[in-house]
Structures are given as C-alpha cells and as structure tokens.
Design a protein around this motif. Sequence first.
Motif, PDB file in Angstrom:
ATOM      1  N   LYS A 104      -7.850 -11.934 -22.146  1.00 12.94           N
ATOM      2  CA  LYS A 104      -7.205 -10.814 -21.476  1.00 12.94           C
ATOM      3  C   LYS A 104      -6.407 -11.242 -20.249  1.00 12.94           C
ATOM      4  O   LYS A 104      -5.287 -10.738 -20.033  1.00 12.94           O
ATOM      5  CB  LYS A 104      -8.237  -9.755 -21.107  1.00 12.94           C
ATOM      6  CG  LYS A 104      -8.781  -9.004 -22.318  1.00 12.94           C
ATOM      7  CD  LYS A 104      -9.819  -7.955 -21.913  1.00 12.94           C
ATOM      8  CE  LYS A 104     -10.332  -7.205 -23.136  1.00 12.94           C
ATOM      9  NZ  LYS A 104     -11.355  -6.185 -22.788  1.00 12.94           N
ATOM     10  N   PRO A 105      -6.901 -12.130 -19.385  1.00 10.27           N
ATOM     11  CA  PRO A 105      -6.065 -12.564 -18.246  1.00 10.27           C
ATOM     12  C   PRO A 105      -4.752 -13.185 -18.685  1.00 10.27           C
ATOM     13  O   PRO A 105      -3.709 -12.969 -18.052  1.00 10.27           O
ATOM     14  CB  PRO A 105      -6.955 -13.579 -17.520  1.00 10.27           C
ATOM     15  CG  PRO A 105      -8.348 -13.191 -17.891  1.00 10.27           C
ATOM     16  CD  PRO A 105      -8.257 -12.704 -19.303  1.00 10.27           C
ATOM     17  N   THR A 106      -4.765 -13.908 -19.799  1.00  6.86           N
ATOM     18  CA  THR A 106      -3.529 -14.519 -20.303  1.00  6.86           C
ATOM     19  C   THR A 106      -2.548 -13.451 -20.769  1.00  6.86           C
ATOM     20  O   THR A 106      -1.350 -13.522 -20.493  1.00  6.86           O
ATOM     21  CB  THR A 106      -3.856 -15.480 -21.456  1.00  6.86           C
ATOM     22  OG1 THR A 106      -4.782 -16.472 -20.999  1.00  6.86           O
ATOM     23  CG2 THR A 106      -2.600 -16.156 -21.965  1.00  6.86           C
ATOM     24  N   ILE A 107      -3.080 -12.470 -21.472  1.00  8.33           N
ATOM     25  CA  ILE A 107      -2.204 -11.383 -21.961  1.00  8.33           C
ATOM     26  C   ILE A 107      -1.606 -10.632 -20.772  1.00  8.33           C
ATOM     27  O   ILE A 107      -0.406 -10.322 -20.770  1.00  8.33           O
ATOM     28  CB  ILE A 107      -3.003 -10.420 -22.866  1.00  8.33           C
ATOM     29  CG1 ILE A 107      -3.484 -11.149 -24.124  1.00  8.33           C
ATOM     30  CG2 ILE A 107      -2.164  -9.208 -23.246  1.00  8.33           C
ATOM     31  CD1 ILE A 107      -4.396 -10.315 -25.004  1.00  8.33           C
ATOM     32  N   ASP A 108      -2.421 -10.352 -19.748  1.00 10.88           N
ATOM     33  CA  ASP A 108      -1.913  -9.647 -18.568  1.00 10.88           C
ATOM     34  C   ASP A 108      -0.812 -10.446 -17.887  1.00 10.88           C
ATOM     35  O   ASP A 108       0.190  -9.877 -17.413  1.00 10.88           O
ATOM     36  CB  ASP A 108      -3.044  -9.369 -17.586  1.00 10.88           C
ATOM     37  CG  ASP A 108      -4.039  -8.336 -18.121  1.00 10.88           C
ATOM     38  OD1 ASP A 108      -3.745  -7.723 -19.170  1.00 10.88           O
ATOM     39  OD2 ASP A 108      -5.092  -8.139 -17.486  1.00 10.88           O
TER      40      ASP A 108
END
Length: 544
Positions: free
Chosen positions: A64-68
């Motif tokens: 999720k941090p990468t997608i954000d």
Amino acid sequence: MAATTSKVELYAAIRRDSRAGLSQRAIQAKHGVGRKTVLAAEASAWPAQRKKPLARPSKLDRFKPTIDQWLREDLDAPRKQRHTIKRIFDRLVEEQDMRNVSYAVVRAYVARRRPEIRVEEGRAPTEAFVPQSHLPGAEAEVDFGDVTVRLAGELVVLQLFSFRLSYSGKAVHRVFATGGQEAFLEGHVHALHALGGAPSGKVRYDNLKAAVARVLGFSRQRVETDRWVAFRSHYGLEAFYCQPGLGGAHEKGGVEGDIGRFRRNHLVPVPDVATLDELNARVDAWDTADDKRRIGDRPRTVGELFAVEAASLKPLPVEHYETGRWFHPRVDRYGQVTVRTNRYSVPARLIGRQVAVLLHASHLVVFDGRVEVARHERMLTKGGTRLDLDHYLETLIRKPGALPGATALEQARAAGQFTPVHDAWWAGACKAHGDTAGTRALIEVLLLHRHMPQEQVVAGLAIALKVGAWTADAVALEARKAADTERAGPPAPDLHDTLTQAPIVASLTQRRLARLPPDPRPLPSVAAYDQLLRLARPAPRRRP
C-alpha cells in the motif's frame, strides 16, 4: 423472545424478572438467553457496545505505501501518462514481486485511495453550493419522477410530471401513463393554464428525449426535437438544459426535491384508483392544499408568494396547441388498429378502411373522417390489446356462437361492464330459447347500452331475470321505467330490493296503447242498416 424486541427491551425484561425473584435458570428459560446475558443485564440496564472486529491483515498491506507513492507522483504527471489500475497491478507483480493478490483487491484499493490522495494533497476542489435568488415569474424547473399506483386493481409504475416556479415554489403536478413527448407537452399545457401564465425567463430541464435529440459535446448546446421547438415558440418558453449526469441534478434542485416531497406526503400509502382521471383529480386537490405550506424558514406561504408572482408571468396565447400525435393506420380484419405496438378496437364496419388516430399521453381517439368513432385509455404495456365489446355487436348478431369465447367479452367482464346480472339473464335466455336465439337476445340487450346508462339497463335485466322475461323488449321496457322513475325525482331502488320485490312486467303493447292520445270520434253505429229491414221481400212463386 419476539423477533422485533430490541436488546434494550430484553435487558429491561430480564431486570424486571430478576427483581421479581425469578432464578437465573427460570429467566434463561423464559427469554431464551444464556447465563452471560442474564448477568450482563443485571449489571447494567444499557447493553454494552459491541466491539468492532479488528481489521484482518491483507496480503496487499505491505504494498500500500508503494501504491500511495505512485498515485501522488501521478498528480504532477501528464494527464495521458498516469497510472491505470492495470499498470499498477503489473508493476507490483514485476517490480515488487507481488504474489497471491488478485486484481480486484488492487482495483478496490486504488478506487478508494485515488480521490483521498487528491484531497490530502489539496488538489481536489471542495464541494460547495452557492445560494440563489430568483425574481418573481422569471424562472421555473421541470422534471419527471416515478410513482407507484394501484390502478384498477393492478400495481403499476406511472410518471409524475412537475412544473415548479423558482420564486414562490408553487408546483403543478400531473400523472401520466408514460413519460414520452405527449406527456411532456400535455404536462406543460396543464401547468401553464393552471398557473395562468408562462415564466418570462428560463425554464430548466434535464436532457429529456422528448426535448433533446442530441447533446453536443460538453457544451450547453443541444439539438432539439422539432415538436418541442414548435411548442416553445407557441408559448414563448426559453429552455436551459442542465449538465448530463448527476452533476446536472444540482442545477434544478428545487424540482428534484419537490417530486420527492410530493411523493412522500401525498402518495403514501399507495393510492388505489380506478382511472387516471380520478388520480389527477386528487393531484389537483393536493396542489391546491399545498399552497398553505411554508418552504423552509420563509415567512410567507407558497400561496402568498405565488399571488405576488402571478402578476409577473407572461400571458398565454389564445390559440390551442394540439399536443397529441396523429397516426393513420388501417383497420385489420379483427376490427383493430395498431398504435405504438398496441392494438385497439374500432367499430367492425370500418374493417379495411384507413382511420385517423390522435394519440395523447393517457388516451387515444379514433376518427373516421371528422367523426369520432372510438376512444380508449392508453395501454401501459407493449404488445397489448384493448377491445370494446360494443364494437363487435353487429358482427356477433350474425355470428352469435363467437360471443362466449370473445376476448372483448372477457375484457368487459374484467372492467365491470358485463356484470353477473348479464350472465344470469343470458343463461336464462339460452335455456328458454336455445343457445343461438338466447345469445342474439343478449346482444340486443347490449345494444341498449348505446342509448341508455349502464345502471338503467342492469336494473331492467334484474327485473326481467326475477320474473323470467327472456326478451330484449321486456328488458328495454323495464329499463325505460327505471329511467322514468329516476327523472321523476326519487332515487332508483337498490338492486337487492329490485330482485326481492317481484315486480310485474307489463306488456310492451299495453304500454304503447296507454300512451295513445284520446280519440274524439264517436263510437261506430249499425243503425243505418235498419232501413234494409223495411224493404218487402217478393213472395215466392207457387209451382203449378
């Protein structure tokens, strides 16, 4: 424990029984609960809040941090070179070695986070509304809404037309079978004449097919239908078309809210009516009653504001605008015409001829030349048939055997036009004269409906049925007697009383003789013949 009992009520009942001295086992058996529930109720009158379940870990959490981060980078990237959901999924698989995570999970997360990130970064505009003021008689709003009605015993979905003035909030409503162009135009005519004038400014509309043939791109320009252009020109209306989609609903929020208000306040519970005319009569009464209501915190009622606004409306043209649509079908061999996939009956004598049909929103009229020959309510379904038994009577006189299975007869029974009294008299006539002659006698009775009201013919049938008179003349006589009694003043007798009083059926010949004018001529005499007796007869000759 009843299914509708809340947990608070359950706790109160348990505490009441506990104070009354019941044991925990007895309370558990009485209310069907466990020991922990009884202890919790005795400890507190208010049930403890249910603990929210802990969020289950997802295999997508570590990505999720990468997608954000990618979504934030997209805010400054060219519009046509931003991450799609598929590109995000592919990069996670290729670059981040993501396994056992479905595309649907990634799609749901991106759909939720993309607008949130725009708001977090200050890139999304804040949704705001600007209060509006309207001049008297300048603007109005128009829209349709679905309403459910029990019409003639059947639950159907109809269209509610609303024309609302923006200044006063005065709205005029009309219910139609469909939301087509005929209903759109008829609703305008009814509203404008009910208001006594037309707005001098713009009238706001959705992009209804009845008015808009094509939307030109993302602009306000529209290609309008020819009939709508002619109608606007006749009444001097200036149209303003809202944006397509949900965004355009805010541009005419007054009429959107008015339809919901009218539906909740006047159509709950679901109305049960026999005809659309009956329903629209109620709608007109409700519109009049709504003049006494206040909108929000306005100091004046709708009726008081409309009294001020009415003087600012433009006067209406004197000429009538025909809102119906003309068709010219040919009558088929079944005595029917087809209009908009539905079939309607006409008199059988018109078979093979071309007729003119004027289609309105809720009914249609059939003309032979300039003479009206049939009128029907417009059907709500497609591919249906609506028949009038009266249109087939001349044919049934020649073919009486076709009457028992006729579709028109079944529809007349369903509509209440062919009553049980008709059926009982028909059965008696067939038993007395035979099926063919008895059916012909019934058809002669049905022809009486063309000249006499339904109630009088049914009263005549009831009397004839009681005394066993199986001729159409007897029914006609008693029906006329019922009409004479009704014109004399006293109300017509109840049908039950008519059947139990056993009246006497008079002869049609006696009735006619009783109405002859007095004869002033003297009675005939044979006195003139007495002079013949005075002539001497010659004596007979004697034979030698």
